[in-house]
Scaffold this motif. Structure first.
Motif, PDB file in Angstrom:
ATOM      1  N   VAL A   1       0.890  -1.161  -0.034  1.00  0.00           N
ATOM      2  CA  VAL A   1       0.010  -0.029   0.161  1.00  0.00           C
ATOM      3  C   VAL A   1       0.916   1.389  -0.137  1.00  0.00           C
ATOM      4  CG1 VAL A   1      -1.878   1.241   1.199  1.00  0.00           C
ATOM      5  CG2 VAL A   1      -1.675  -1.297   1.237  1.00  0.00           C
TER       6      VAL A   1
ATOM      7  N   ASP B   1       1.726   5.167  -2.158  1.00  0.00           N
ATOM      8  CA  ASP B   1       1.225   6.329  -3.319  1.00  0.00           C
ATOM      9  C   ASP B   1       2.817   6.611  -3.986  1.00  0.00           C
ATOM     10  OD1 ASP B   1      -1.218   6.526  -3.137  1.00  0.00           O
ATOM     11  OD2 ASP B   1      -1.218   8.103  -1.694  1.00  0.00           O
TER      12      ASP B   1
ATOM     13  N   ARG C   1       0.562  -7.418  -5.186  1.00  0.00           N
ATOM     14  CA  ARG C   1      -0.400  -6.436  -5.916  1.00  0.00           C
ATOM     15  C   ARG C   1      -0.129  -5.171  -5.126  1.00  0.00           C
ATOM     16  NH1 ARG C   1      -7.097  -7.024  -6.147  1.00  0.00           N
ATOM     17  NH2 ARG C   1      -7.136  -4.861  -7.180  1.00  0.00           N
TER      18      ARG C   1
ATOM     19  N   PHE D   1      -1.328  -1.135  -3.998  1.00  0.00           N
ATOM     20  CA  PHE D   1      -2.549  -0.693  -4.011  1.00  0.00           C
ATOM     21  C   PHE D   1      -2.264   0.861  -3.583  1.00  0.00           C
ATOM     22  CE2 PHE D   1      -3.645  -4.863  -2.810  1.00  0.00           C
ATOM     23  CZ  PHE D   1      -4.890  -5.193  -3.345  1.00  0.00           C
ATOM     24  N   PRO D   2      -3.032   1.754  -3.983  1.00  0.00           N
ATOM     25  CA  PRO D   2      -2.786   3.212  -3.650  1.00  0.00           C
ATOM     26  C   PRO D   2      -3.096   3.313  -1.971  1.00  0.00           C
ATOM     27  CG  PRO D   2      -4.623   3.118  -5.417  1.00  0.00           C
ATOM     28  CD  PRO D   2      -4.262   1.637  -4.909  1.00  0.00           C
TER      29      PRO D   2
ATOM     30  N   ASP E   1      -4.989   5.042  -0.128  1.00  0.00           N
ATOM     31  CA  ASP E   1      -6.542   5.307   0.485  1.00  0.00           C
ATOM     32  C   ASP E   1      -7.195   3.763   0.147  1.00  0.00           C
ATOM     33  OD1 ASP E   1      -6.897   5.251  -2.452  1.00  0.00           O
ATOM     34  OD2 ASP E   1      -8.074   6.790  -2.392  1.00  0.00           O
ATOM     35  N   GLN E   2      -6.517   2.777  -0.260  1.00  0.00           N
ATOM     36  CA  GLN E   2      -7.249   1.626  -0.611  1.00  0.00           C
ATOM     37  C   GLN E   2      -6.545   0.428   0.468  1.00  0.00           C
ATOM     38  OE1 GLN E   2      -7.219   0.176  -4.582  1.00  0.00           O
ATOM     39  NE2 GLN E   2      -8.478   2.243  -5.074  1.00  0.00           N
ATOM     40  N   ARG E   3      -6.122   0.856   1.689  1.00  0.00           N
ATOM     41  CA  ARG E   3      -5.566  -0.045   2.711  1.00  0.00           C
ATOM     42  C   ARG E   3      -6.677  -1.362   2.968  1.00  0.00           C
ATOM     43  NH1 ARG E   3      -2.081   1.109   7.920  1.00  0.00           N
ATOM     44  NH2 ARG E   3      -2.269  -1.084   8.728  1.00  0.00           N
ATOM     45  N   ALA E   4      -7.921  -1.028   3.115  1.00  0.00           N
ATOM     46  CA  ALA E   4      -8.657  -1.969   3.748  1.00  0.00           C
ATOM     47  C   ALA E   4      -8.961  -3.078   2.371  1.00  0.00           C
ATOM     48  CB  ALA E   4     -10.196  -1.337   3.895  1.00  0.00           C
ATOM     49  N   ASP E   5      -8.832  -2.735   1.139  1.00  0.00           N
ATOM     50  CA  ASP E   5      -9.007  -3.528  -0.091  1.00  0.00           C
ATOM     51  C   ASP E   5      -7.567  -4.261  -0.192  1.00  0.00           C
ATOM     52  OD1 ASP E   5     -11.464  -2.388  -0.833  1.00  0.00           O
ATOM     53  OD2 ASP E   5     -10.540  -1.052  -2.211  1.00  0.00           O
ATOM     54  N   ALA E   6      -6.587  -3.863   0.239  1.00  0.00           N
ATOM     55  CA  ALA E   6      -5.325  -4.604   0.397  1.00  0.00           C
ATOM     56  C   ALA E   6      -5.405  -5.867   1.083  1.00  0.00           C
ATOM     57  CB  ALA E   6      -4.294  -3.561   0.447  1.00  0.00           C
TER      58      ALA E   6
ATOM     59  N   TRP F   1      -7.700  -8.604   0.044  1.00  0.00           N
ATOM     60  CA  TRP F   1      -7.022  -9.235  -1.002  1.00  0.00           C
ATOM     61  C   TRP F   1      -6.114 -10.235  -0.402  1.00  0.00           C
ATOM     62  CZ3 TRP F   1      -1.870  -9.516  -2.781  1.00  0.00           C
ATOM     63  CH2 TRP F   1      -1.816 -10.155  -4.046  1.00  0.00           C
TER      64      TRP F   1
END
Length: 118
Positions: A81, A83, A103, A105-106, A108-113, A116
């Motif tokens: 995670v 930028d 993978r 992630f930007p 602001d997408q820590r929860a998505d990471a 995953w």
């Protein structure tokens, strides 16, 4: 500063890194990774990289970090995670060199990471 945490009862390790890096930070990370690998056989890692101050990285800590490359063989998945374009590129190279699933992630997408790698 490098903060290493584990989700209890899992092999999910989160590494939050920003600022500098000390030998103690590296030693704590290695201790956590050793325990998780001993208990689960592998690691799923969430690496969150903030702003890094290269002038505050101890040369000895950097050397210890390089020697930690052996842990890559025990990674099931790595979510990075950040930028920082350079960090994303290194993650890409890592995936190609050691054949692990990575993978990026930007920030602001820590929860998505986390979802995953879970």
């Amino acid at each position: 500063m490098l903060e290493t945490t584990v989700q209890p009862g899992t092999n999910i390790v989160t590494i939050d890194y920003q600022g500098g890096l000390s030998v103690e930070d590296e030693q704590r990370m290695r201790q956590v990774l050793d325990e998780v690998i001993r208990d689960h056989g592998s690691v799923r890692m969430l690496a969150v990289m903030g702003k890094i101050d290269f002038s505050e990285i101890s040369p000895k800590a950097a050397w210890i970090n390089l020697k930690a490359a052996g842990y890559l063989k025990k990674l099931d998945r790595l979510a990075v995670v950040t930028d920082a374009a350079w960090a994303a590129k290194i993650s890409e190279w890592t995936a190609e060199l050691v054949h692990i699933t990575v993978r990026t992630f930007p920030a602001d997408q820590r929860a998505d990471a986390l979802a995953w790698i879970t």
